[in-house]
Write an enzyme that holds these catalytic residues in place. Structure first.
Site, PDB file in Angstrom:
ATOM      1  N   HIS A 265       0.846  -1.199   0.000  1.00  0.00           N
ATOM      2  CA  HIS A 265       0.000   0.000   0.000  1.00  0.00           C
ATOM      3  C   HIS A 265       0.876   1.241   0.000  1.00  0.00           C
ATOM      4  CE1 HIS A 265       1.217  -0.313   4.170  1.00  0.00           C
ATOM      5  NE2 HIS A 265       0.856   0.954   4.347  1.00  0.00           N
TER       6      HIS A 265
ATOM      7  N   HIS B  23       4.818   0.026  -0.068  1.00  0.00           N
ATOM      8  CA  HIS B  23       5.564  -0.694   0.958  1.00  0.00           C
ATOM      9  C   HIS B  23       4.642  -1.693   1.648  1.00  0.00           C
ATOM     10  CE1 HIS B  23       3.911   2.972   2.807  1.00  0.00           C
ATOM     11  NE2 HIS B  23       3.896   2.344   3.961  1.00  0.00           N
TER      12      HIS B  23
ATOM     13  N   ARG C 299       6.636  -8.754  16.108  1.00  0.00           N
ATOM     14  CA  ARG C 299       7.268  -7.502  15.688  1.00  0.00           C
ATOM     15  C   ARG C 299       6.345  -6.362  16.099  1.00  0.00           C
ATOM     16  NH1 ARG C 299       6.667  -4.240  10.831  1.00  0.00           N
ATOM     17  NH2 ARG C 299       8.431  -2.808  10.670  1.00  0.00           N
TER      18      ARG C 299
ATOM     19  N   ASP D  82       0.742   5.065   1.832  1.00  0.00           N
ATOM     20  CA  ASP D  82       0.018   5.738   2.913  1.00  0.00           C
ATOM     21  C   ASP D  82      -0.786   6.908   2.357  1.00  0.00           C
ATOM     22  OD1 ASP D  82       1.191   4.007   4.708  1.00  0.00           O
ATOM     23  OD2 ASP D  82       2.822   5.381   5.214  1.00  0.00           O
TER      24      ASP D  82
END
Length: 361
Positions: A224, A280, A290, A226
């Site tokens: 996607h 990204h 994570r 941002d």
């Protein structure tokens, strides 16, 4: 029909994963992502120290990175190490709570704030392997973060709210300093974008990616761009952020002393397309969770997003129509799943909305 539940404590140990999380071949994690993407390391303190040589070098590096892929890292940022440690501890504290406690802050459909897991949203396939907690942050309302946390999670979580109120205040400060650099690099002066974002209405998001026993079949966050203006991300020591540039996926290695910064769609429009909002994603692993802290800088809801006139001329006509952040946020929350074409599709939608509708007969 009973709504499925993303319970990390259960799913992280399963040898198989529900089909909704499996991404098609060609979209799932790829071997080339092991290659590192070297992005410039920007000394923001040096830029603002008054040293002309340091300022010129930072301006050059940021401009080159933003025209290529929109990613760079910032050091010497002035964020207290203990505040960062507290913010990461609070991520652990929240996401390791029992699921019913987290769900007290459950995000409702069409909204951007609250607790969300893969099954919270409006999509039924290619789901992300993660949980998030998102909330608004506005410099004009210092109590906003604490009030939200206490109202949704209870008085026992006031300290969590206080930590993130401090963190958001520091992120707003840092984002305005970065806006000075971006303005200088685009030739519109340090003050232009800083003034535009001084009254920002931003989003803070805590990301938690549990271990997954089939990490090559799913994604923590799908590919996607941002839709926001600027993202300031602090990663823990577990890698997972990948950027698609020059035709392949490459990873940005975590650095404890650095923030990863990337341009979002709204700033791409503010730069008249000069600076890139790049594709990204986040991958997961089978061993450890994570965690990351993401601050999304956004303008005030009804502020008109348009580039300065100096970035528009015969050779560089307007790339996107005027819009407000409210309209783009609403578009991505209710009508469109953010991807690499969000801004183009949204721009076409805006133009279509502005056209007169034929009279009904």
């Amino acid at each position: 029909m009973v709504q499925p539940v993303f319970d990390a404590a259960v799913l992280s140990g399963r040898a198989d994963i529900p089909s909704q999380f499996i991404w098609p071949e060609g979209e799932s994690p790829t071997p080339d992502a092991a290659e590192e993407l070297h992005v410039p390391l920007i000394d923001i303190g040096g830029m603002l120290s008054g040293d002309p040589a340091a300022a010129a070098e930072v301006t050059r590096l940021v401009g080159e990175a933003c025209e290529r892929h929109g990613f760079f890292q910032v050091v010497n940022h002035g964020i207290d190490a203990e505040l960062l440690a507290d913010a990461h501890r609070c991520v652990d504290n929240f996401f390791t709570m029992p699921l019913p406690e987290k769900q007290r802050a459950l995000r409702h459909p069409g909204e951007s704030c609250g607790y969300a897991s893969s099954f919270t949203g409006r999509f039924a396939s290619k789901l992300p392997w993660k949980e998030t907690l998102s909330f608004r942050s506005c410099p004009s309302d210092p109590a906003l973060v604490v009030d939200y946390i206490v109202a949704t999670l209870g008085e026992d979580h006031r300290r969590l709210g206080e930590v993130y109120a401090r963190y958001c205040s520091e992120m707003s400060r840092l984002s305005l300093e970065i806006m000075e650099v971006l303005g200088e690099s685009l030739g519109v002066g340090r003050a232009h974008y800083r003034r535009f974002f001084e009254g920002n209405d931003s989003i803070m998001r805590l990301n938690y990616y549990p271990p997954c026993q089939r990490p090559l079949e799913t994604l923590g966050t799908g590919p996607h761009c941002d839709p926001t203006s600027l993202t300031i991300l602090h990663q823990d020591n577990v890698g997972g952020l990948q950027v698609h540039t020059e035709g392949r996926w490459r990873s940005i290695r975590p650095r404890a002393d650095a923030f990863v910064v990337n341009i979002g769609d709204t700033f791409m429009a503010l730069s008249n397309g000069r600076y890139k909002s790049c594709l990204h994603r986040a991958v997961v692993n089978s061993r450890v969770p994570r965690k990351s802290l993401a601050f999304f800088l956004c303008p005030e809801m009804d502020k008109v997003v348009a580039p300065p006139g100096t970035l528009v001329d015969a050779a560089n006509p307007r790339a996107y129509p005027d819009f407000t952040w409210r309209s783009l946020l609403d578009f991505t929350q209710k009508h469109y799943r953010a991807d690499m074409k969000t801004l183009e599709v949204f721009s076409s939608w805006i133009v279509q909305q502005q056209q007169p509708q034929p009279a009904r007969t």
